[in-house]
Design a protein around this motif. Sequence first.
Motif, PDB file in Angstrom:
ATOM      1  N   PRO A   1      33.504  54.130  77.684  1.00  0.00           N
ATOM      2  CA  PRO A   1      34.433  52.966  78.401  1.00  0.00           C
ATOM      3  C   PRO A   1      35.678  52.680  77.537  1.00  0.00           C
ATOM      4  CG  PRO A   1      32.104  52.012  78.534  1.00  0.00           C
ATOM      5  CD  PRO A   1      32.162  53.354  77.722  1.00  0.00           C
ATOM      6  N   PRO A   2      36.828  52.569  78.115  1.00  0.00           N
ATOM      7  CA  PRO A   2      38.312  52.471  77.435  1.00  0.00           C
ATOM      8  C   PRO A   2      38.032  51.092  76.462  1.00  0.00           C
ATOM      9  CG  PRO A   2      38.528  52.888  79.842  1.00  0.00           C
ATOM     10  CD  PRO A   2      37.038  52.620  79.678  1.00  0.00           C
ATOM     11  N   GLY A   3      37.674  50.176  76.833  1.00  0.00           N
ATOM     12  CA  GLY A   3      37.590  48.903  76.080  1.00  0.00           C
ATOM     13  C   GLY A   3      37.134  49.047  74.710  1.00  0.00           C
ATOM     14  N   TYR A   4      36.119  49.904  74.393  1.00  0.00           N
ATOM     15  CA  TYR A   4      35.574  50.241  73.129  1.00  0.00           C
ATOM     16  C   TYR A   4      36.957  50.677  72.240  1.00  0.00           C
ATOM     17  CZ  TYR A   4      31.018  48.961  74.771  1.00  0.00           C
ATOM     18  OH  TYR A   4      30.047  48.516  75.277  1.00  0.00           O
ATOM     19  N   GLY A   5      37.906  51.449  72.845  1.00  0.00           N
ATOM     20  CA  GLY A   5      38.909  51.947  72.195  1.00  0.00           C
ATOM     21  C   GLY A   5      39.717  50.941  71.241  1.00  0.00           C
ATOM     22  N   LEU A   6      39.774  49.410  71.879  1.00  0.00           N
ATOM     23  CA  LEU A   6      40.372  48.502  71.284  1.00  0.00           C
ATOM     24  C   LEU A   6      39.862  48.232  69.934  1.00  0.00           C
ATOM     25  CD1 LEU A   6      41.178  46.203  74.191  1.00  0.00           C
ATOM     26  CD2 LEU A   6      42.732  47.802  73.033  1.00  0.00           C
ATOM     27  N   TYR A   7      38.421  48.207  69.828  1.00  0.00           N
ATOM     28  CA  TYR A   7      37.647  48.028  68.548  1.00  0.00           C
ATOM     29  C   TYR A   7      38.093  49.118  67.588  1.00  0.00           C
ATOM     30  CZ  TYR A   7      34.754  45.284  71.667  1.00  0.00           C
ATOM     31  OH  TYR A   7      34.049  44.351  72.720  1.00  0.00           O
ATOM     32  N   ALA A   8      38.257  50.197  67.953  1.00  0.00           N
ATOM     33  CA  ALA A   8      38.593  51.302  66.988  1.00  0.00           C
ATOM     34  C   ALA A   8      40.191  51.180  66.514  1.00  0.00           C
ATOM     35  CB  ALA A   8      38.628  52.809  67.593  1.00  0.00           C
ATOM     36  N   ALA A   9      40.806  50.596  67.391  1.00  0.00           N
ATOM     37  CA  ALA A   9      42.235  50.108  66.947  1.00  0.00           C
ATOM     38  C   ALA A   9      42.571  48.935  66.088  1.00  0.00           C
ATOM     39  CB  ALA A   9      43.038  50.187  68.133  1.00  0.00           C
ATOM     40  N   PHE A  10      41.377  48.104  65.870  1.00  0.00           N
ATOM     41  CA  PHE A  10      41.652  46.858  65.177  1.00  0.00           C
ATOM     42  C   PHE A  10      40.908  46.835  63.896  1.00  0.00           C
ATOM     43  CE2 PHE A  10      39.468  42.500  64.373  1.00  0.00           C
ATOM     44  CZ  PHE A  10      40.639  41.981  64.142  1.00  0.00           C
ATOM     45  N   PHE A  11      39.478  47.114  63.688  1.00  0.00           N
ATOM     46  CA  PHE A  11      38.882  47.136  62.614  1.00  0.00           C
ATOM     47  C   PHE A  11      39.285  47.943  61.512  1.00  0.00           C
ATOM     48  CE2 PHE A  11      35.619  45.267  65.500  1.00  0.00           C
ATOM     49  CZ  PHE A  11      35.455  44.153  65.221  1.00  0.00           C
ATOM     50  N   PRO A  12      39.562  49.067  61.660  1.00  0.00           N
ATOM     51  CA  PRO A  12      39.977  50.047  60.681  1.00  0.00           C
ATOM     52  C   PRO A  12      41.523  49.591  59.922  1.00  0.00           C
ATOM     53  CG  PRO A  12      39.328  51.393  62.306  1.00  0.00           C
ATOM     54  CD  PRO A  12      39.161  49.821  62.918  1.00  0.00           C
ATOM     55  N   VAL A  13      42.217  48.993  60.693  1.00  0.00           N
ATOM     56  CA  VAL A  13      43.532  48.495  60.245  1.00  0.00           C
ATOM     57  C   VAL A  13      43.295  47.399  59.107  1.00  0.00           C
ATOM     58  CG1 VAL A  13      45.532  47.593  60.664  1.00  0.00           C
ATOM     59  CG2 VAL A  13      44.668  49.210  62.331  1.00  0.00           C
ATOM     60  N   ILE A  14      42.304  46.514  59.434  1.00  0.00           N
ATOM     61  CA  ILE A  14      41.851  45.242  58.523  1.00  0.00           C
ATOM     62  C   ILE A  14      41.478  45.930  57.361  1.00  0.00           C
ATOM     63  CG2 ILE A  14      40.528  43.205  58.346  1.00  0.00           C
ATOM     64  CD1 ILE A  14      42.808  43.148  60.564  1.00  0.00           C
ATOM     65  N   ILE A  15      40.476  46.968  57.243  1.00  0.00           N
ATOM     66  CA  ILE A  15      39.875  47.344  55.932  1.00  0.00           C
ATOM     67  C   ILE A  15      41.004  48.093  55.291  1.00  0.00           C
ATOM     68  CG2 ILE A  15      37.967  48.756  55.172  1.00  0.00           C
ATOM     69  CD1 ILE A  15      37.242  45.967  56.551  1.00  0.00           C
ATOM     70  N   TYR A  16      41.836  48.849  55.864  1.00  0.00           N
ATOM     71  CA  TYR A  16      42.678  49.740  55.580  1.00  0.00           C
ATOM     72  C   TYR A  16      43.829  48.673  54.571  1.00  0.00           C
ATOM     73  CZ  TYR A  16      45.745  53.612  54.111  1.00  0.00           C
ATOM     74  OH  TYR A  16      46.628  54.592  53.528  1.00  0.00           O
ATOM     75  N   PHE A  17      44.095  47.696  55.193  1.00  0.00           N
ATOM     76  CA  PHE A  17      45.054  46.562  54.676  1.00  0.00           C
ATOM     77  C   PHE A  17      45.044  46.222  53.283  1.00  0.00           C
ATOM     78  CE2 PHE A  17      46.362  42.148  53.954  1.00  0.00           C
ATOM     79  CZ  PHE A  17      47.697  42.374  54.044  1.00  0.00           C
ATOM     80  N   PHE A  18      43.546  46.036  53.106  1.00  0.00           N
ATOM     81  CA  PHE A  18      43.097  45.937  51.530  1.00  0.00           C
ATOM     82  C   PHE A  18      42.965  47.081  50.813  1.00  0.00           C
ATOM     83  CE2 PHE A  18      42.076  42.118  54.272  1.00  0.00           C
ATOM     84  CZ  PHE A  18      42.374  41.309  53.515  1.00  0.00           C
ATOM     85  N   LEU A  19      42.585  48.010  51.335  1.00  0.00           N
ATOM     86  CA  LEU A  19      42.042  49.326  50.390  1.00  0.00           C
ATOM     87  C   LEU A  19      42.893  50.349  50.482  1.00  0.00           C
ATOM     88  CD1 LEU A  19      38.121  49.218  51.283  1.00  0.00           C
ATOM     89  CD2 LEU A  19      39.442  47.907  49.365  1.00  0.00           C
ATOM     90  N   GLY A  20      43.854  50.545  51.245  1.00  0.00           N
ATOM     91  CA  GLY A  20      44.614  51.808  51.545  1.00  0.00           C
ATOM     92  C   GLY A  20      45.813  51.835  50.432  1.00  0.00           C
ATOM     93  N   THR A  21      46.241  53.010  50.127  1.00  0.00           N
ATOM     94  CA  THR A  21      47.404  53.062  49.103  1.00  0.00           C
ATOM     95  C   THR A  21      48.644  53.573  49.897  1.00  0.00           C
ATOM     96  OG1 THR A  21      46.963  55.322  48.719  1.00  0.00           O
ATOM     97  CG2 THR A  21      45.941  53.808  47.325  1.00  0.00           C
ATOM     98  N   SER A  22      48.550  53.889  51.181  1.00  0.00           N
ATOM     99  CA  SER A  22      49.862  54.272  51.866  1.00  0.00           C
ATOM    100  C   SER A  22      50.458  52.979  52.402  1.00  0.00           C
ATOM    101  CB  SER A  22      49.569  55.337  53.058  1.00  0.00           C
ATOM    102  OG  SER A  22      50.809  55.469  53.658  1.00  0.00           O
ATOM    103  N   ARG A  23      51.862  52.670  52.556  1.00  0.00           N
ATOM    104  CA  ARG A  23      52.357  51.618  53.099  1.00  0.00           C
ATOM    105  C   ARG A  23      52.976  51.704  54.469  1.00  0.00           C
ATOM    106  NH1 ARG A  23      56.244  50.166  47.799  1.00  0.00           N
ATOM    107  NH2 ARG A  23      54.525  50.410  46.255  1.00  0.00           N
ATOM    108  N   HIS A  24      52.937  53.038  55.044  1.00  0.00           N
ATOM    109  CA  HIS A  24      53.431  53.273  56.176  1.00  0.00           C
ATOM    110  C   HIS A  24      52.641  53.786  57.343  1.00  0.00           C
ATOM    111  CE1 HIS A  24      56.947  53.129  53.305  1.00  0.00           C
ATOM    112  NE2 HIS A  24      57.616  52.596  54.425  1.00  0.00           N
ATOM    113  N   ILE A  25      51.473  54.508  56.994  1.00  0.00           N
ATOM    114  CA  ILE A  25      50.512  55.034  58.225  1.00  0.00           C
ATOM    115  C   ILE A  25      49.797  54.133  58.789  1.00  0.00           C
ATOM    116  CG2 ILE A  25      50.124  57.121  56.785  1.00  0.00           C
ATOM    117  CD1 ILE A  25      47.274  56.100  56.274  1.00  0.00           C
ATOM    118  N   SER A  26      49.575  54.341  60.097  1.00  0.00           N
ATOM    119  CA  SER A  26      48.864  53.257  61.055  1.00  0.00           C
ATOM    120  C   SER A  26      47.502  53.948  61.325  1.00  0.00           C
ATOM    121  CB  SER A  26      49.980  53.030  62.399  1.00  0.00           C
ATOM    122  OG  SER A  26      49.267  52.438  63.139  1.00  0.00           O
ATOM    123  N   VAL A  27      46.523  52.911  60.907  1.00  0.00           N
ATOM    124  CA  VAL A  27      45.349  53.635  60.954  1.00  0.00           C
ATOM    125  C   VAL A  27      44.847  53.237  62.254  1.00  0.00           C
ATOM    126  CG1 VAL A  27      42.929  53.562  59.743  1.00  0.00           C
ATOM    127  CG2 VAL A  27      44.923  53.435  58.292  1.00  0.00           C
TER     128      VAL A  27
END
Length: 763
Positions: free
Chosen positions: A101-127
Amino acid sequence: MIEPIGNQYVVARPVYSANAFGEEHKKKQRHHKTFLDHLKKLCRCSAQKAKKIAFSLFPIASWLPAYRIKEWLLSDIVSGISTGLVAVLQGLAFALLVTIPPGYGLYAAFFPVIIYFFLGTSRHISVGPFPVLSMMVGAVVVRLTSTDNTADSTFTNSSMTNDSSIDEQKVMVAATVTILSGIIQLLMGVLRLGFVVIYLSESLISGFTTAAAIHVLVSQLKFMLQLTVPAHTDPFSLFKVLESVFSQIEKTNIADLVTSLVILVVVFVVKEINQRYKAKLPVPIPIELIVTVIATGVSYGFDFKTRFNVAVIGEMKPGFQAPITPSRETFQDTIGDSFGIAIVGFAVAFSVASVYSLKYDYPIDGNQELIALGASNIFGGSFKGFAASTALSRSGVQESTGGKTQIAGLISAIIVLIVIVAIGFLLEPLQKSVLAALALGNLKGMLMQFVEIRRLWRKDKYDCLIWVMTFIFAVVLGLGLGLAASVAFQLLTIVFRTQFPKCSTLANVGRSNIYKNRKDYSEIYEPEGVKIFRCPSPIYFANISFFKQKLIDAIGFRPLRILRKRNKALKKIRKMQKKGLLQVTPKGFICTVDGFKDSDEELDNDKIEELDQPINTTDLPFQIDWNANLPLNIVVPKINLHSLILDFSAVSFLDVSSMRGLKTILQEFIRIQVDVYIVGTDDDFIEKLTRCEFFDDEVKDSIFFLTIHDAVLHILMKKDYSTSKFNPIQEVEAKSDDFTISTNGGLRNRECQVRIFSRFMYT
């Protein structure tokens, strides 16, 4: 000593063999670190090291304190809002690729961004969701859920599985695969295995993503036409889906088809405008948002679901769902697929991050990127999301709208959060065909990579072949098997490149110390009787035979055949000498008979081992000139080669199998009185040969010289010395071109009048 003279230089130094250079310039003793030394350094602890580890694990601690609020905050907010709107639409669209179902795609667009904000080294990619990964996850979901559904119907004899339970099962499989791929990425990051991305070349990634775009295009046809298409996951599944689509094309929902075509045209046109006028537009036109709002309003206002029976997103429950416990059985069934998803996701994200890091001059860490992506997928999968990487278009929006840091990513996550908890219900009337059209609208860049073929063909035919075969494998075999076959084929091309190297014969160009391929230049200079052969690749068990054949082609004869013919001739001469048929005179040797025949049976019974041994004439009272006319019916091919130089400057390694083959080649030349010299090797190469007991009384370590010119000058000095001491039966008579040594280390032409007469005279 080097003396610069304008744009020229004059070098005055001795002719160096490797041994002579080593004696004159002693190497200093160096301590090479052992594994224990590295382990001690790794286990050593200090405050500075602890701080470095903390900053590497949490890159936010290094860039956030230096954040320029006045300069960057407004840009990050604008960029975050734009990226968040795109992320919402792509999350809904790419969820269709996962067949959930399409609604689950919103979870894939939300949670990875939060984690990458703290752990990622790139300043420009959108996870977040990426169409290729969504297709790969979707293929696994279809394979496992279709199998389970078949089993259920077999045992229960009824179709008791409703749509809701099937969707839950699909979500569970997608989340489990995502968690497992995240675990693989996390382990690879901890074990510092970020280098594996080098095995996915640019050509392979380009061909693979283009093939994935074809899969995405075909998979979205059922939503654009609103057809019921059975799932296919085996090889040739793409063609089976096309067959299913065209077999029921008359059932197409015209409203969905028209809507999707209109949106596709509008999206492509506006994206082209954004690309062409990006220097003049303050921000790209958010065409996805505009068409989504319009399409949702039109669908709701005219009640498309009831009037035209179109498929819509349907109910979107506000808020988050409870985290899940992954299925152990799914782990066991999807380990191979999860590994491929982990590698592709990391490769795409790292390649995009590398582009922006070079553009804005900041470092990124591949191993830390693995940790960040792994943690993002583990966390996102636990909350029923699916595999995340980075979408090229979404990252482009974040960078082009002024994003400076991952603060923009955090703002985009907030936009997605608002949709999840508050306004998601507004999208319920949106047609699935609109999401399919939006998903296809993001494929333009990947489909346009077809033009890469011509450019790759001009640059490197092997890279072009990798692109084409990767595309074919991924289209025909599917994304999972296609990726594995593509990597295997790419590694095979590396073997081909080294197994069949472009060997060449070199010659002196410009009468200097420069040696180039003799076929490429017209004014070349070659010392008489000297061949210079270059091998431009490593020599190992797979190409040693090819190397030998190319060497034989270059010199024009087989040394082993010459050796055997000379040993056979030597046997005849010994028999003639023992029978008194040869008499020594002051002017040479006189044969006392007109003919001498050896039985063919006796010659055929010669042992090959004896014929392959070095030529030994110490028992004869004379020396034999094999290039002169021999008596009677003794025929031995003449060769005009006395020195062979092997340029190994491009030979990076030599394995044990090829080492034995190389030694055999050297022995064959040495036994027919052809001196062999090897140039351009480093010290480690020679040390390895010494450790493997390569040298003996025939093959000596004195054959190594620093450069081609050193070896050539050594040969010329050696021949000058030997020809200055003439044999009593030699006469100076004819002219031949040769080279001698000039004072500046170059070569100059001279005339040498030498011809050696035959040592045999006939009566």
